[in-house]
Scaffold this active site. Structure first.
Site, short mmCIF file in Angstrom:
data_model
loop_
_atom_site.label_atom_id
_atom_site.label_comp_id
_atom_site.label_asym_id
_atom_site.label_seq_id
_atom_site.Cartn_x
_atom_site.Cartn_y
_atom_site.Cartn_z
CE LYS A 61 -4.33 -1.79 1.60
NZ LYS A 61 -5.42 -2.06 2.77
NE ARG A 70 -7.75 -8.30 0.99
CZ ARG A 70 -7.16 -7.76 -0.05
NH1 ARG A 70 -6.40 -6.70 0.14
NH2 ARG A 70 -7.94 -7.66 -1.03
C1 9MG Z 1 -10.11 -5.43 -0.49
N1 9MG Z 1 -9.05 -4.97 0.49
C2 9MG Z 1 -7.95 -4.14 0.07
N2 9MG Z 1 -7.23 -3.89 1.17
C3 9MG Z 1 -7.81 -4.33 2.29
C4 9MG Z 1 -7.66 -4.28 3.63
O1 9MG Z 1 -6.77 -3.36 4.23
N3 9MG Z 1 -8.57 -5.15 4.59
C5 9MG Z 1 -9.68 -5.90 3.94
N4 9MG Z 1 -10.30 -6.43 4.86
N5 9MG Z 1 -9.89 -5.88 2.61
C6 9MG Z 1 -8.79 -5.19 1.56
#
Ligand code: 9MG
Length: 284
Positions: free
Chosen positions: A227, A261
């Site tokens: 990010k 994630r």
């Molecule tokens: C779909 N998506 C993209 N970034 C995310 C994040 O930080 N958390 C979650 N739950 N979904 C995300």
């Protein structure tokens, strides 16, 4: 491992997931901007192959998304989102790992649950009319994320008086709404929503204070992979944020994050294994 982590397993559709170590959720995007070729079949085949690779690399669960959530992204209609996600969900249904679907749309939630989704990951925090009703009676896990605004506009000068308190209150209130609709506590996961209507300073404050943001009642999910908050510190483009992303994932794990994630599953799994060896030793 952190001692503040709840040990209650997560009820996740067909699975009960122990949360005694951080789980790695591999990202499977089925959006046109994630593939060089726009052809829908080719795109689904590529996404399925990528998902299988992530599982080989050690992903504990997968998150399948058919709508881009990047800053500035425009939404797609439910039929288009379903056309993207369903072939991938069906092909992976028996892969042995829980399948999460990233969607904000109640109509998509209902249909993917009929097709075997084990978790709904809603970046809108189940605030859309009908979202809670769409998921309440299923046995799926629910990831409730904080977002300020919507992807198209969320990075237009986000501001908070106290980002930790405000995000924490949103998550706690969202969990109360789910519980009031009859959702069992062991189905709920909370996510501060890194990068969703937050500056880099907000994101790092939230990451540093993760336990205060998410509390101790529900497990947490953290998504920081590649990010802009990583780029803000390293000065690197998204394609070269592996080291920064792994460092941030580890910082989240140290603070008790339960699910990470990530795009780069193999490297994240390696980092977690080394961290675990440091903390707990290795078997001779
Ligand atoms: C779909 N998506 C993209 N970034 C995310 C994040 O930080 N958390 C979650 N739950 N979904 C995300």
């Amino acid at each position: 491992m952190p001692d503040h982590a709840p040990v209650r397993p997560l009820q996740c559709g067909r699975f009960r997931l122990p949360l005694d170590r951080p789980l790695v959720m591999g990202i499977v995007n089925v959006t046109p901007d994630s593939f060089s070729d726009g052809n829908a079949h080719f795109r689904a085949d590529q996404a399925i192959a990528h998902a299988r690779l992530l599982l080989e690399e050690g992903a504990d669960l997968l998150d399948i998304g058919g709508e881009s959530t990047r800053p500035g992204a425009r939404g797609v209609a439910a039929p288009e989102e379903l056309d993207r996600v369903l072939p991938v969900l069906e092909a992976l249904r028996d892969c042995g790992a829980p399948l999460s679907v990233d969607t904000c749309k109640p109509e998509v939630m209902r249909i993917v649950l009929q097709h075997g989704a084990d978790m709904i990951n809603d970046i809108g925090g189940f605030t859309a009319p009908g979202a809670v009703a769409a998921v309440a009676d299923s046995g799926c896990a629910l990831c409730l994320m904080h977002m300020r605004g919507e992807p198209r506009t969320m990075q237009d000068a986000p501001s908070y008086q106290d980002v930790v308190a405000e995000v924490g209150e949103f998550l706690a209130a969202g969990a109360r709404r789910l519980r009031a609709a009859g959702v069992a506590a062991e189905r709920i996961v909370l996510d501060p929503g890194f990068g969703f209507g937050k500056t880099a300073a907000h994101n790092y404050t939230l990451l540093r204070q993760l336990p205060q943001v998410v509390g101790t009642r529900y497990p947490s999910l953290v998504g920081v992979s590649r990010k802009s908050m990583i780029g803000a510190v390293t000065g690197r483009p998204a394609s070269r944020r592996l080291g920064g992303s792994v460092a941030a994932a580890l910082a989240a794990a140290v603070r008790g994050a339960h699910i990470l994630r990530v795009h780069d599953v193999a490297d994240t799994v390696d980092a977690l294994r080394v961290w675990s060896a440091v903390e707990q030793g290795v078997r001779a």
